[in-house]
Design a protein around this motif. Structure first.
Motif: not given
Length: 202
Positions: A39-43
């Motif tokens: 998920a952190a790759r999308l923020e």
């Protein structure tokens, strides 16, 4: 409850869009913004005056042909009607511009996946340089994206070559419940994956 229902509807849209993308057999790997690991790759952070970061709903890696190994991010709108989708699209193009500018290795393609068309009178112009610029200089975005309050100054500050690059990387995808079912079956997809594994591609 209304907010919770909207969140659930959005999460369901992201799940269904990811499932459809995977079923095209042109995706090596994909994840949503609820994924515990990816998920952190999308923020990402807005560069100016915005406390909260922005994010995309789905990310992943494409496979095959000219898209082999390309990274994509996608925004999903599980809408039954036009609603405020146009305003969200303005935000989306601003996010695409910033992501391509500051994190270009993380996104080669920007996909807008929806269940309902919007701005139908200007549909053919949504993936254009002018559309990207309009989204960036919108009153809601120009300060947090460009650090400028004045619309004229903001428009002058936009890198048109970067806006052109972003426009060329944007996709508009409209799904429907029936279309979601008209994809390769899980059984046939498993055969394709097994074949690619035998060839050493996975």
């Amino acid at each position: 409850m209304v907010g919770e229902a909207m969140h659930q509807k959005g999460a369901d849209g992201a799940r269904r869009a990811k499932q459809w993308m995977d079923a095209t057999t042109r995706v090596t790997s994909s994840w949503t913004n609820d994924d515990a690991v990816h998920a952190a790759r999308l923020e990402f952070n807005w560069p100016h005056g915005e406390q909260w970061p922005y994010s995309f709903d789905i990310g992943g890696i494409l496979s095959g042909g000219e898209f082999e190994g390309h990274f994509f991010v996608a925004e999903c709108k599980n809408y039954d009607g036009d609603s405020d989708q146009g305003a969200h699209f303005d935000d989306f193009v601003a996010k695409c511009y910033l992501t391509r500018q500051d994190h270009y290795r993380l996104a080669d393609h920007f996909m807008w996946i929806t269940w309902h068309p919007f701005r139908v009178k200007t549909w053919s112009k949504l993936c254009t340089v002018d559309s990207v610029i309009d989204g960036l200089v919108h009153a809601r975005n120009r300060n947090r994206a460009l650090g400028l309050e004045d619309e004229t100054e903001a428009k002058a500050a936009v890198d048109r070559e970067l806006a052109k690059d972003v426009a060329e990387r944007m996709w508009l995808i409209v799904l429907s419940e029936k279309q979601e079912k008209l994809v390769i079956t899980p059984e046939h997809r498993s055969l394709i994956l097994a074949h690619r594994i035998r060839k050493g591609e996975l």
